[in-house]
Structures are given as C-alpha cells and as structure tokens.
Design a protein around this motif. Sequence first.
Motif, PDB file in Angstrom:
ATOM      1  N   ASP A 154     -31.994   0.151  -2.505  1.00 14.47           N
ATOM      2  CA  ASP A 154     -33.366  -0.363  -2.538  1.00 14.47           C
ATOM      3  C   ASP A 154     -34.246   0.413  -3.514  1.00 14.47           C
ATOM      4  OD1 ASP A 154     -32.865  -2.366  -0.626  1.00 14.47           O
ATOM      5  OD2 ASP A 154     -33.118  -0.905   0.996  1.00 14.47           O
ATOM      6  N   LEU A 155     -33.633   1.288  -4.310  1.00 16.73           N
ATOM      7  CA  LEU A 155     -34.313   2.110  -5.317  1.00 16.73           C
ATOM      8  C   LEU A 155     -35.243   3.154  -4.713  1.00 16.73           C
ATOM      9  CD1 LEU A 155     -35.056  -0.653  -7.981  1.00 16.73           C
ATOM     10  CD2 LEU A 155     -33.109   0.919  -7.896  1.00 16.73           C
ATOM     11  N   ASN A 156     -34.972   3.576  -3.478  1.00 10.53           N
ATOM     12  CA  ASN A 156     -35.671   4.704  -2.876  1.00 10.53           C
ATOM     13  C   ASN A 156     -34.977   5.984  -3.332  1.00 10.53           C
ATOM     14  OD1 ASN A 156     -37.458   3.109  -1.188  1.00 10.53           O
ATOM     15  ND2 ASN A 156     -35.628   2.610  -0.030  1.00 10.53           N
ATOM     16  N   PHE A 157     -35.740   7.052  -3.490  1.00 10.88           N
ATOM     17  CA  PHE A 157     -35.213   8.349  -3.891  1.00 10.88           C
ATOM     18  C   PHE A 157     -35.352   9.320  -2.729  1.00 10.88           C
ATOM     19  CE2 PHE A 157     -36.659   6.244  -7.700  1.00 10.88           C
ATOM     20  CZ  PHE A 157     -35.656   6.499  -8.619  1.00 10.88           C
ATOM     21  N   TYR A 158     -34.374  10.195  -2.552  1.00 11.32           N
ATOM     22  CA  TYR A 158     -34.377  11.192  -1.478  1.00 11.32           C
ATOM     23  C   TYR A 158     -34.100  12.566  -2.085  1.00 11.32           C
ATOM     24  CZ  TYR A 158     -33.557   7.053   1.423  1.00 11.32           C
ATOM     25  OH  TYR A 158     -33.630   5.828   2.018  1.00 11.32           O
ATOM     26  N   PHE A 159     -34.802  13.580  -1.583  1.00 11.05           N
ATOM     27  CA  PHE A 159     -34.503  14.950  -2.001  1.00 11.05           C
ATOM     28  C   PHE A 159     -34.721  15.898  -0.831  1.00 11.05           C
ATOM     29  CE2 PHE A 159     -39.032  14.536  -2.885  1.00 11.05           C
ATOM     30  CZ  PHE A 159     -39.556  15.763  -2.525  1.00 11.05           C
ATOM     31  N   ALA A 160     -34.072  17.041  -0.906  1.00 13.98           N
ATOM     32  CA  ALA A 160     -34.153  18.055   0.148  1.00 13.98           C
ATOM     33  C   ALA A 160     -34.968  19.242  -0.347  1.00 13.98           C
ATOM     34  CB  ALA A 160     -32.746  18.527   0.528  1.00 13.98           C
ATOM     35  N   GLY A 197     -45.102   5.961  -6.085  1.00 14.34           N
ATOM     36  CA  GLY A 197     -45.121   5.318  -4.784  1.00 14.34           C
ATOM     37  C   GLY A 197     -45.510   6.249  -3.663  1.00 14.34           C
ATOM     38  N   ARG A 198     -44.975   5.954  -2.491  1.00 16.66           N
ATOM     39  CA  ARG A 198     -45.285   6.684  -1.260  1.00 16.66           C
ATOM     40  C   ARG A 198     -44.161   7.669  -0.950  1.00 16.66           C
ATOM     41  NH1 ARG A 198     -44.280   2.771   2.114  1.00 16.66           N
ATOM     42  NH2 ARG A 198     -42.517   3.706   3.143  1.00 16.66           N
ATOM     43  N   ILE A 199     -44.540   8.818  -0.423  1.00 13.64           N
ATOM     44  CA  ILE A 199     -43.542   9.805  -0.009  1.00 13.64           C
ATOM     45  C   ILE A 199     -43.621   9.977   1.507  1.00 13.64           C
ATOM     46  CG2 ILE A 199     -45.043  11.793  -0.426  1.00 13.64           C
ATOM     47  CD1 ILE A 199     -42.441  13.233  -1.425  1.00 13.64           C
ATOM     48  N   ASP A 200     -42.464   9.949   2.142  1.00 14.14           N
ATOM     49  CA  ASP A 200     -42.368  10.083   3.596  1.00 14.14           C
ATOM     50  C   ASP A 200     -41.415  11.213   3.954  1.00 14.14           C
ATOM     51  OD1 ASP A 200     -43.958   7.755   4.102  1.00 14.14           O
ATOM     52  OD2 ASP A 200     -42.200   6.499   3.757  1.00 14.14           O
ATOM     53  N   LEU A 201     -41.752  11.937   4.981  1.00 13.99           N
ATOM     54  CA  LEU A 201     -40.858  12.937   5.541  1.00 13.99           C
ATOM     55  C   LEU A 201     -39.879  12.230   6.477  1.00 13.99           C
ATOM     56  CD1 LEU A 201     -40.117  15.951   6.049  1.00 13.99           C
ATOM     57  CD2 LEU A 201     -41.798  15.913   7.896  1.00 13.99           C
ATOM     58  N   ILE A 202     -38.600  12.467   6.293  1.00 13.70           N
ATOM     59  CA  ILE A 202     -37.588  11.887   7.181  1.00 13.70           C
ATOM     60  C   ILE A 202     -37.549  12.743   8.447  1.00 13.70           C
ATOM     61  CG2 ILE A 202     -35.142  11.326   7.487  1.00 13.70           C
ATOM     62  CD1 ILE A 202     -36.489   9.601   5.376  1.00 13.70           C
ATOM     63  N   VAL A 203     -37.927  12.165   9.580  1.00 14.81           N
ATOM     64  CA  VAL A 203     -37.974  12.921  10.835  1.00 14.81           C
ATOM     65  C   VAL A 203     -36.794  12.609  11.744  1.00 14.81           C
ATOM     66  CG1 VAL A 203     -40.466  13.269  10.794  1.00 14.81           C
ATOM     67  CG2 VAL A 203     -39.538  11.234  11.881  1.00 14.81           C
ATOM     68  N   ASN A 204     -36.125  11.504  11.512  1.00 11.46           N
ATOM     69  CA  ASN A 204     -34.967  11.132  12.313  1.00 11.46           C
ATOM     70  C   ASN A 204     -33.780  12.026  11.918  1.00 11.46           C
ATOM     71  OD1 ASN A 204     -32.304   9.566  12.473  1.00 11.46           O
ATOM     72  ND2 ASN A 204     -33.638   8.347  13.797  1.00 11.46           N
ATOM     73  N   ASP A 205     -33.240  12.779  12.884  1.00 16.79           N
ATOM     74  CA  ASP A 205     -32.153  13.724  12.598  1.00 16.79           C
ATOM     75  C   ASP A 205     -30.919  13.045  12.014  1.00 16.79           C
ATOM     76  OD1 ASP A 205     -33.630  15.896  13.428  1.00 16.79           O
ATOM     77  OD2 ASP A 205     -32.796  15.891  15.465  1.00 16.79           O
ATOM     78  N   GLU A 206     -30.590  11.869  12.519  1.00 16.78           N
ATOM     79  CA  GLU A 206     -29.409  11.151  12.033  1.00 16.78           C
ATOM     80  C   GLU A 206     -29.591  10.742  10.566  1.00 16.78           C
ATOM     81  OE1 GLU A 206     -27.457   6.924  13.104  1.00 16.78           O
ATOM     82  OE2 GLU A 206     -27.669   8.308  14.804  1.00 16.78           O
ATOM     83  N   GLU A 207     -30.758  10.236  10.230  1.00 14.04           N
ATOM     84  CA  GLU A 207     -31.057   9.831   8.848  1.00 14.04           C
ATOM     85  C   GLU A 207     -31.090  11.046   7.928  1.00 14.04           C
ATOM     86  OE1 GLU A 207     -32.291   7.047   5.723  1.00 14.04           O
ATOM     87  OE2 GLU A 207     -30.979   7.049   7.457  1.00 14.04           O
ATOM     88  N   ARG A 208     -31.697  12.127   8.405  1.00 16.96           N
ATOM     89  CA  ARG A 208     -31.771  13.370   7.614  1.00 16.96           C
ATOM     90  C   ARG A 208     -30.372  13.891   7.309  1.00 16.96           C
ATOM     91  NH1 ARG A 208     -32.336  18.988   8.813  1.00 16.96           N
ATOM     92  NH2 ARG A 208     -31.800  18.410  10.929  1.00 16.96           N
ATOM     93  N   ASP A 209     -29.503  13.911   8.311  1.00 16.08           N
ATOM     94  CA  ASP A 209     -28.131  14.386   8.104  1.00 16.08           C
ATOM     95  C   ASP A 209     -27.350  13.467   7.174  1.00 16.08           C
ATOM     96  OD1 ASP A 209     -28.681  16.517   9.749  1.00 16.08           O
ATOM     97  OD2 ASP A 209     -27.686  15.660  11.511  1.00 16.08           O
ATOM     98  N   ILE A 222     -28.581  11.669   4.665  1.00 21.38           N
ATOM     99  CA  ILE A 222     -29.030  11.921   3.297  1.00 21.38           C
ATOM    100  C   ILE A 222     -28.515  13.272   2.808  1.00 21.38           C
ATOM    101  CG2 ILE A 222     -31.052  12.259   1.820  1.00 21.38           C
ATOM    102  CD1 ILE A 222     -30.527   9.326   2.742  1.00 21.38           C
ATOM    103  N   LEU A 223     -28.550  14.278   3.657  1.00 15.56           N
ATOM    104  CA  LEU A 223     -28.026  15.587   3.281  1.00 15.56           C
ATOM    105  C   LEU A 223     -26.548  15.482   2.914  1.00 15.56           C
ATOM    106  CD1 LEU A 223     -28.952  18.480   2.929  1.00 15.56           C
ATOM    107  CD2 LEU A 223     -28.360  18.904   5.306  1.00 15.56           C
ATOM    108  N   ASN A 224     -25.788  14.708   3.662  1.00 19.11           N
ATOM    109  CA  ASN A 224     -24.369  14.508   3.345  1.00 19.11           C
ATOM    110  C   ASN A 224     -24.189  13.761   2.027  1.00 19.11           C
ATOM    111  OD1 ASN A 224     -23.278  15.880   5.537  1.00 19.11           O
ATOM    112  ND2 ASN A 224     -23.422  14.092   6.849  1.00 19.11           N
TER     113      ASN A 224
END
Length: 124
Positions: free
Chosen positions: A9-15, A49-61, A63-65
């Motif tokens: 969906d062209l969203n970007f994720y970073f840690a 665009g908009r930046i959101d903090l990922i708070v869901n542990d499953e989603e965070r893990d 993306i980290l993987n």
Amino acid sequence: TVYFVSDDDLNFYFATKRKTSKYLNASLNPKASFVVGMGPEHISVQAHGRIDLIVNDEERDRILNLLIGKQNLLGVKKWPIDEMSNFKESYKVIFKIVPDELYFMNLDSEKHKETVSDEFIKII
C-alpha cells in the motif's frame, strides 16, 4: 537516516528507540516527509503524509522481522536493528508513514532515460 521497509500500500515503516530525535519529533508532529535516494544516479521517491506509532505488539514484531529479513536479503553485516536487541523491549518503537502524496524524480539516470525529468512525477 533510517532503515525502512514498505508494504504493497506504499506505507513506509522504520524502527528507532525512545528518547531519540526521530521519536520525539514523530511524537510531537503527526506529519512526516520521507525521501528515499537511489544513487549513485539522482533518483528519488518522496513521500508526505501522516506518521503513526505502531502500538500493537504483533504488528510491531512483524515489521521488525521484515526489517531483519531485509538485512539478511541484502547481506548487510552491520545493521542498527542488531544493536536494538541490546536494549530493553520497551525502548524499541516502530513508526508507520502513510503517504498522502508520493513523488518520483529522476534527474540524470542514463539507465532509465524514459523517466528523466527536471520535475517531480506525482504517483499519489
């Protein structure tokens, strides 16, 4: 500079870690810009665009993987994600940038002459 992954969906994720400038800025302002350079040619993708903090542990893990998987795919020996494993779990955070606008620019690539332009091409 951040190491990132993107989705279909062209969203970007970073840690990052808490108490960094990235974390504090993203926490204070929900608007973000993101530029990906693809050198050595002058080719870039720019997102606003908009930046959101990922708070869901499953989603965070998840993306980290994906970030760790990107490291393995690229064969990178030293990667900041490795360093984060030394920190407490609560200090690791993942941000998601949801672009409202996405632009492509190719200023001088000999390999992709069909896209050379001195103007941005709006994707979304």
